[in-house]
Design an enzyme around this catalytic site. Sequence first.
Site, PDB file in Angstrom:
ATOM      1  N   PHE A   1       0.977  -1.239  -0.492  1.00 13.56           N
ATOM      2  CA  PHE A   1      -0.035  -0.047  -0.117  1.00 13.56           C
ATOM      3  C   PHE A   1       0.803   1.299   0.322  1.00 13.56           C
ATOM      4  CE2 PHE A   1      -2.262  -2.963   2.584  1.00 13.56           C
ATOM      5  CZ  PHE A   1      -3.441  -3.182   1.772  1.00 13.56           C
ATOM      6  N   ASP A   2       0.630   2.443  -0.490  1.00  9.50           N
ATOM      7  CA  ASP A   2       0.969   3.344  -0.454  1.00  9.50           C
ATOM      8  C   ASP A   2       0.403   4.314   0.821  1.00  9.50           C
ATOM      9  OD1 ASP A   2       2.068   6.018  -1.008  1.00  9.50           O
ATOM     10  OD2 ASP A   2      -0.088   7.433  -1.732  1.00  9.50           O
ATOM     11  N   GLY A   3       0.977   5.049   1.640  1.00 12.24           N
ATOM     12  CA  GLY A   3       0.567   5.918   2.439  1.00 12.24           C
ATOM     13  C   GLY A   3      -0.458   6.867   2.036  1.00 12.24           C
TER      14      GLY A   3
ATOM     15  N   LYS B   1       8.890   3.311  -7.168  1.00 15.49           N
ATOM     16  CA  LYS B   1       8.336   2.370  -6.678  1.00 15.49           C
ATOM     17  C   LYS B   1       8.547   0.763  -6.753  1.00 15.49           C
ATOM     18  CE  LYS B   1       5.186   5.140  -3.661  1.00 15.49           C
ATOM     19  NZ  LYS B   1       4.114   5.534  -3.905  1.00 15.49           N
TER      20      LYS B   1
END
Length: 140
Positions: free
Chosen positions: A2-4, A100
């Site tokens: 997950f991204d934040g 990423k």
Amino acid sequence: AFDGDAVLFSDEAERVFQSQGLDAFQDHEHARAATPLAPGPFKPLLEALQQLQREPGRDMRIRTALVTARSAPAHERAIRTLMHWGSEVDEAMFLGGLAKGPFLNEFEPDFFFDDQTGHCESASRYGPAGHVPAGIANGR
């Protein structure tokens, strides 16, 4: 994985970054390091995965990761937020703006969620990626 911001967390900090730049974002996050971020749209999914991990008698291994462009000093607020929620991730990658995709290639997630299409495109070269249409990056 997950991204934040705008995925696990609210996009509060991303709004500061978008409107005032990196220095203001870092100052904002440093000043609020002890204040948990509000939940984002995928916090319930992380909680559900963690509930499955903890269920007695289940022989199920689910690895979770936070993969974010944040770096020091902004990383502290993300970590403290997860601790405040009682949430754990197996991996936390604070990439300081690096792409990423290559990091996700090494982690090999079954799926990656991000609110920014550029990060999704980078990640999708190495595995499945899902766009989360939330937050300021998506005009919301």
